[in-house]
Design a protein around this motif. Structure first.
Motif, mmCIF file in Angstrom:
data_model
loop_
_atom_site.group_PDB
_atom_site.id
_atom_site.type_symbol
_atom_site.label_atom_id
_atom_site.label_comp_id
_atom_site.label_asym_id
_atom_site.label_seq_id
_atom_site.Cartn_x
_atom_site.Cartn_y
_atom_site.Cartn_z
ATOM 1 N N TYR A 1 0.863 -1.181 0.000
ATOM 2 C CA TYR A 1 0.000 0.000 0.000
ATOM 3 C C TYR A 1 0.896 1.227 0.000
ATOM 4 O O TYR A 1 2.082 1.139 0.322
ATOM 5 C CB TYR A 1 -0.890 0.019 1.245
ATOM 6 C CG TYR A 1 -1.977 -1.031 1.260
ATOM 7 C CD1 TYR A 1 -1.668 -2.378 1.456
ATOM 8 C CD2 TYR A 1 -3.316 -0.680 1.102
ATOM 9 C CE1 TYR A 1 -2.663 -3.341 1.480
ATOM 10 C CE2 TYR A 1 -4.318 -1.647 1.126
ATOM 11 C CZ TYR A 1 -3.971 -2.962 1.308
ATOM 12 O OH TYR A 1 -4.958 -3.920 1.333
ATOM 13 N N ARG B 1 -4.456 6.112 2.417
ATOM 14 C CA ARG B 1 -3.654 4.967 2.044
ATOM 15 C C ARG B 1 -4.411 4.174 0.972
ATOM 16 O O ARG B 1 -5.619 3.969 1.080
ATOM 17 C CB ARG B 1 -3.392 4.087 3.264
ATOM 18 C CG ARG B 1 -2.364 3.005 3.044
ATOM 19 C CD ARG B 1 -2.023 2.277 4.333
ATOM 20 N NE ARG B 1 -1.399 3.155 5.313
ATOM 21 C CZ ARG B 1 -0.857 2.737 6.443
ATOM 22 N NH1 ARG B 1 -0.866 1.431 6.737
ATOM 23 N NH2 ARG B 1 -0.311 3.593 7.283
ATOM 24 N N TYR C 1 3.877 0.843 2.332
ATOM 25 C CA TYR C 1 3.697 -0.056 3.459
ATOM 26 C C TYR C 1 3.447 -1.477 2.961
ATOM 27 O O TYR C 1 2.647 -1.697 2.047
ATOM 28 C CB TYR C 1 2.506 0.370 4.312
ATOM 29 C CG TYR C 1 2.652 1.712 4.965
ATOM 30 C CD1 TYR C 1 2.216 2.873 4.334
ATOM 31 C CD2 TYR C 1 3.228 1.822 6.228
ATOM 32 C CE1 TYR C 1 2.344 4.114 4.933
ATOM 33 C CE2 TYR C 1 3.360 3.058 6.844
ATOM 34 C CZ TYR C 1 2.916 4.196 6.183
ATOM 35 O OH TYR C 1 3.051 5.415 6.795
ATOM 36 N N HIS D 1 1.916 -5.219 3.793
ATOM 37 C CA HIS D 1 0.819 -5.782 4.581
ATOM 38 C C HIS D 1 0.791 -7.295 4.371
ATOM 39 O O HIS D 1 1.069 -7.781 3.266
ATOM 40 C CB HIS D 1 -0.516 -5.177 4.150
ATOM 41 C CG HIS D 1 -1.699 -5.743 4.867
ATOM 42 N ND1 HIS D 1 -2.439 -6.790 4.369
ATOM 43 C CD2 HIS D 1 -2.236 -5.418 6.069
ATOM 44 C CE1 HIS D 1 -3.398 -7.082 5.221
ATOM 45 N NE2 HIS D 1 -3.296 -6.268 6.260
ATOM 46 N N ASP E 1 -3.623 -9.673 10.849
ATOM 47 C CA ASP E 1 -2.966 -8.959 9.765
ATOM 48 C C ASP E 1 -1.971 -7.969 10.346
ATOM 49 O O ASP E 1 -2.190 -7.406 11.423
ATOM 50 C CB ASP E 1 -3.961 -8.264 8.838
ATOM 51 C CG ASP E 1 -4.676 -7.115 9.488
ATOM 52 O OD1 ASP E 1 -4.542 -5.972 9.006
ATOM 53 O OD2 ASP E 1 -5.358 -7.358 10.501
ATOM 54 N N TRP F 1 1.221 -4.860 9.535
ATOM 55 C CA TRP F 1 1.757 -3.814 8.668
ATOM 56 C C TRP F 1 3.233 -3.610 8.966
ATOM 57 O O TRP F 1 3.673 -3.709 10.118
ATOM 58 C CB TRP F 1 1.029 -2.492 8.906
ATOM 59 C CG TRP F 1 -0.401 -2.487 8.462
ATOM 60 C CD1 TRP F 1 -1.491 -2.811 9.217
ATOM 61 C CD2 TRP F 1 -0.894 -2.131 7.174
ATOM 62 N NE1 TRP F 1 -2.623 -2.687 8.464
ATOM 63 C CE2 TRP F 1 -2.294 -2.264 7.209
ATOM 64 C CE3 TRP F 1 -0.297 -1.705 5.985
ATOM 65 C CZ2 TRP F 1 -3.108 -1.993 6.101
ATOM 66 C CZ3 TRP F 1 -1.097 -1.437 4.890
ATOM 67 C CH2 TRP F 1 -2.481 -1.590 4.950
#
Length: 123
Positions: free
Chosen positions: A37, A45, A94, A96, A111, A113
């Motif tokens: 992202y 984002r 970023y 993920h 999840d 980051w």
């Protein structure tokens, strides 16, 4: 706990290339989708590219034909090859990951980051 560590950002002239890497480590049972992202100043984002464990990919229209996402499941690592960069690609990128992690004797879906890596494209 799982950590995502990104590398490869920097400053490049328009038309140039960069390759981002993101390595996951920790109590990992398996990683499903991974993705990149980006967030530019004063913007939300947005998804750049994503890849499933099996290798299916998805790209934002703005990067199709210029960026390529790939992954190495044996290394829990995802890559983003960025070619023909434009000033509008300037953002913090970023990583993920959708992770099935070990928790006690079982697993749990979470999840994560990464911390973000700056990509700056000069005109």
């Amino acid at each position: 706990q799982v950590q995502l560590v990104e590398s490869g950002g920097g400053l490049v002239q328009a038309g140039g290339s960069l390759r981002l890497s993101c390595a996951a480590s920790g109590s990992i049972f398996s990683i499903n989708a991974m993705g990149w992202y980006r967030q530019a100043p004063r913007k939300q984002r947005e998804l750049v590219a994503a890849i499933t464990r099996g290798g299916s990919t998805n790209y934002a229209d703005s990067v199709k034909g210029r960026f390529t996402i790939s992954r190495d499941n044996s290394k829990n690592t995802v890559y983003l090859q960025m070619n023909s960069l434009k000033p509008e690609d300037t953002a913090v990128y970023y990583c993920h990951a959708d992770v099935k992690e070990w928790v006690g004797l079982g697993t749990y879906d979470s999840d994560y980051w990464g911390q973000g890596t700056q990509v700056t494209v000069s005109s």
